[in-house]
Design a protein around this motif. Structure first.
Motif, short mmCIF file in Angstrom:
data_model
loop_
_atom_site.label_atom_id
_atom_site.label_comp_id
_atom_site.label_asym_id
_atom_site.label_seq_id
_atom_site.Cartn_x
_atom_site.Cartn_y
_atom_site.Cartn_z
N THR A 196 0.43 -1.20 -0.05
CA THR A 196 -0.37 0.24 -0.40
C THR A 196 0.49 1.05 -0.21
OG1 THR A 196 0.15 0.06 2.11
CG2 THR A 196 -1.74 -0.96 0.74
N ARG A 197 2.65 1.23 0.87
CA ARG A 197 2.99 2.21 1.16
C ARG A 197 5.03 1.46 -0.20
NH1 ARG A 197 3.53 3.80 6.92
NH2 ARG A 197 5.04 5.14 5.06
N PRO A 198 4.89 0.80 -1.10
CA PRO A 198 5.11 0.31 -1.63
C PRO A 198 6.93 2.30 -1.93
CG PRO A 198 4.08 0.75 -3.49
CD PRO A 198 3.33 0.93 -1.81
N LEU A 199 6.37 3.00 -2.13
CA LEU A 199 7.20 3.77 -1.70
C LEU A 199 8.74 3.78 -1.25
CD1 LEU A 199 6.37 6.90 -5.19
CD2 LEU A 199 8.24 4.88 -5.24
N ASP A 200 7.05 4.80 -0.01
CA ASP A 200 7.72 4.59 1.17
C ASP A 200 8.61 3.46 1.54
OD1 ASP A 200 6.91 7.44 1.96
OD2 ASP A 200 4.87 6.03 2.92
N THR A 201 8.29 2.10 0.97
CA THR A 201 8.54 0.87 1.88
C THR A 201 9.55 1.17 1.47
OG1 THR A 201 6.67 -0.14 1.77
CG2 THR A 201 8.51 -1.62 1.80
N PRO A 221 6.43 -11.79 -9.64
CA PRO A 221 6.42 -10.24 -9.95
C PRO A 221 5.60 -9.15 -9.99
CG PRO A 221 4.04 -11.29 -10.15
CD PRO A 221 5.30 -12.50 -9.36
N ILE A 222 6.47 -8.35 -10.46
CA ILE A 222 6.66 -6.37 -9.87
C ILE A 222 5.05 -6.22 -9.72
CG2 ILE A 222 6.98 -4.44 -10.54
CD1 ILE A 222 9.43 -6.73 -10.38
N GLU A 223 4.61 -6.39 -9.67
CA GLU A 223 3.08 -6.16 -9.76
C GLU A 223 2.55 -6.76 -8.12
OE1 GLU A 223 -0.10 -9.38 -12.22
OE2 GLU A 223 0.80 -7.43 -13.14
N LYS A 224 3.06 -7.79 -7.73
CA LYS A 224 2.93 -8.23 -6.47
C LYS A 224 3.72 -7.61 -5.61
CE LYS A 224 -0.23 -11.60 -7.10
NZ LYS A 224 -1.28 -11.92 -6.55
N GLN A 225 3.06 -6.81 -4.97
CA GLN A 225 3.86 -4.80 -4.55
C GLN A 225 4.45 -5.57 -2.90
OE1 GLN A 225 4.19 -1.03 -5.80
NE2 GLN A 225 1.95 -1.06 -6.18
N ARG A 226 4.03 -6.32 -2.61
CA ARG A 226 4.62 -7.51 -1.02
C ARG A 226 5.92 -7.31 -1.31
NH1 ARG A 226 3.55 -10.35 2.81
NH2 ARG A 226 5.83 -11.19 3.90
N TRP A 227 6.77 -7.52 -2.41
CA TRP A 227 8.78 -7.61 -2.03
C TRP A 227 8.70 -6.26 -2.62
CZ3 TRP A 227 8.36 -11.88 -0.22
CH2 TRP A 227 7.40 -13.32 -0.52
N SER A 228 8.51 -5.15 -2.61
CA SER A 228 9.10 -4.11 -2.63
C SER A 228 9.87 -4.01 -1.37
CB SER A 228 8.24 -2.95 -2.63
OG SER A 228 6.96 -2.99 -1.43
N TYR A 229 9.73 -4.44 -0.51
CA TYR A 229 10.71 -4.63 0.93
C TYR A 229 11.66 -5.41 0.67
CZ TYR A 229 11.47 -5.90 6.10
OH TYR A 229 11.57 -6.61 7.82
N PHE A 268 -7.77 -8.55 3.59
CA PHE A 268 -7.09 -8.23 3.91
C PHE A 268 -6.22 -7.27 4.42
CE2 PHE A 268 -4.65 -8.40 8.28
CZ PHE A 268 -4.80 -8.29 9.26
N TYR A 269 -5.33 -7.19 2.53
CA TYR A 269 -4.43 -6.21 2.74
C TYR A 269 -4.66 -5.41 1.23
CZ TYR A 269 -0.82 -9.39 5.73
OH TYR A 269 -1.03 -9.58 7.50
N GLY A 270 -5.15 -5.73 0.96
CA GLY A 270 -5.78 -5.00 -0.68
C GLY A 270 -4.88 -5.61 -1.51
N ASP A 271 -4.86 -5.38 -2.81
CA ASP A 271 -3.75 -5.63 -3.67
C ASP A 271 -2.50 -5.88 -3.86
OD1 ASP A 271 -6.40 -5.68 -5.39
OD2 ASP A 271 -5.86 -3.44 -6.23
N GLY A 272 -1.71 -6.43 -4.71
CA GLY A 272 -0.20 -6.59 -4.75
C GLY A 272 -0.46 -7.03 -3.67
N TYR A 273 -0.50 -7.83 -2.69
CA TYR A 273 0.00 -8.55 -1.64
C TYR A 273 0.00 -10.09 -2.06
CZ TYR A 273 0.08 -11.80 2.90
OH TYR A 273 0.58 -12.02 4.34
#
Ligand code: NAD
Ligand code: UDP
Length: 393
Positions: free
Chosen positions: A111-116, A181-189, A334-339
């Motif tokens: 949800t806040r991939p840039l901040d992450t 994949p990139i669209e699964k922003q979970r992996w940004s961290y 629970f977490y929204g898209d990209g989890y």
């Protein structure tokens, strides 16, 4: 204080440690241990200090003459490492820097991939640079999440190789890092943490930086995260221990994301900070190493964790569990898209056993009993008041 010797029998000299993120969950336990058991000085850097206030504020005059035994050995520096020029000075004054600062709650990753990414990658860069340029040692906190998913996850559910440890045990110097994949922003961290690990490793190889990288595997205990609406935002989603604690305190069913089938190994924070102290005091054994720090004996599915926490909470609070103690919820809700999720996390312990002789001790039931006793004592009254207010209004 008794003289301290390292694992090779050498005297340990008092050192000054710049601890960034000292006001967080792990930092607060590490500061407590350093104050109670060692002669070292901590320059505690954070934007918050609520979790270490008991170490900073003097006790009342009638207790210990108004002085802590560690008086003068911990200083708090309120600063944001994103934009504060005092950081380099603090690192220069210290023998060792420990970097714990991060956004590290999964609800933020998609949800806040840039901040992450900024917090876990960009903001860590000056810390690495100042340590490298000034010849200072660095202990950097990464994460077990850099392993991502296990190799076995990609086999069919009933494939016999799924039971083979080669397909799931996570080993610092052998396992690949497998992200979605990139669209699964979970992996940004995980991806940001991985790149910092690679940078630190390269600084070691090319410029001689003395470093240790820590990969925590679900460290849990008192003071972890926050209880929404009590000491954190109403809509905030902390990590699973605090989510389930919050549900238990409010008498609500525990929410199992996608059925709670993911597996985790949980280690007691007090066991884990023992490992960090060994790293601090044994540079010859810890420098140049990446360490898994977890408890492979404490594996459960999240569903089993929910069931155990429900039983333990009933024991420590004296309250009867709900008839339906858990409910399923989709990860999208629970977490929204990209989890996305890590399926299983068993740490290989060979390297930390060999280098530092460290073993985790506390079984899951015992660590949950201590932690939920703390949660009940700390929050039950404020939750009752908050619930009564909601009913009245
Ligand atoms: P935490 O959120 O309780 O602590 C992090 C602290 O860093 C907070 O007090 C926060 O205020 C501070 N911080 C963040 N950004 C900052 C900034 N720009 N300037 C100054 N301070 C800042 O988290 P924690 O559980 O104590 O985790 C510490 C480290 O360990 C993190 O790097 C995290 O990624 C890693 N980690 C922890 C676990 C675990 O099981 N607890 C698991 C994997 C990785
Ligand atoms: N989880 C859950 N219910 C909650 C909170 C988390 O089922 O209320 C799940 C989450 O989907 C994940 C696991 O618990 O599978 C651990 O989540 P946590 O936030 O502690 O962090 P992670 O171990 O994924 O880094």
């Amino acid at each position: 204080m008794a003289t301290r010797v390292d694992l090779d029998g050498n005297l340990i000299k008092p050192m000054t440690i710049c601890m960034i993120g000292a006001g967080g969950f792990i930092g607060s336990h590490l500061c407590e241990k350093l104050m109670a058991e060692t002669p070292h000085t901590v320059l505690a850097v954070d934007v918050y200090n609520d979790k270490i206030k008991h170490l900073l504020d003097p006790p009342p005059p009638e207790q210990q003459g108004g002085r802590h035994p560690w008086d003068g050995r911990i200083q708090f520096h309120r600063l944001n490492i994103k934009n504060d020029s005092r950081l380099e000075g603090l690192i220069k004054m210290s023998d060792l820097t420990i970097n714990l600062a991060a956004i590290c709650t999964p609800a933020d990753y998609n949800t806040r991939p840039l901040d992450t990414i900024y917090s876990n990658f960009i903001d860590a860069l000056p810390v690495v640079k100042y340590c490298s340029e000034n010849g200072k040692r660095l202990i950097h906190f990464s994460t077990c999440e850099v392993y991502g998913k296990t190799i076995g996850f990609f086999l069919s559910k009933d494939h016999p190789l799924r039971q083979d440890p080669m397909f799931y045990v996570l080993k610092e110097d052998a396992s690949p890092c497998i992200f979605g994949p990139i669209e699964k922003q979970r992996w940004s961290y995980a991806c940001a943490k991985q790149l910092v690990e690679r940078l630190i490793y390269a600084e070691g190889a090319e410029n001689g930086l003395e470093f240790t990288i820590v990969r925590p595997f679900n460290w849990i205990g008192p003071r972890m995260d926050f209880i929404p609406g009590i000491d954190g935002p109403n809509e905030g989603v902390p990590r699973v221990l605090a989510c389930f604690s919050n549900n238990l305190l409010r008498g609500e069913p525990l929410k199992l994301v996608d059925g709670g089938q993911s597996q985790r190994t949980f280690v007691y924070i007090k066991d884990a900070v023992e490992a960090v102290l060994l790293m601090i005091e044994n540079p010859n054994r810890a420098n140049g190493q990446i360490f898994n720090v977890g408890n492979p004996n404490n594996e459960v599915t999240i569903k089993q964790l929910a069931e155990m926490m429900t039983q333990v909470y009933s024991k420590v609070s004296g309250e009867q569990p709900l008839e339906q103690p858990t409910i399923d919820i989709s990860s999208k809700q629970f977490y929204g898209d990209g989890y996305d999720d890590s399926d299983k996390r068993i740490p290989d312990m060979t390297i930390i056993n060999r280098q530092l002789g460290w073993h985790p001790k506390t079984p899951l039931w015992d660590l949950l009993e201590t932690t939920l006793t703390y949660q009940h004592r700390t929050y039950a009254e404020s939750i009752k008041r908050a619930l009564a207010k909601t009913v009245a209004s």
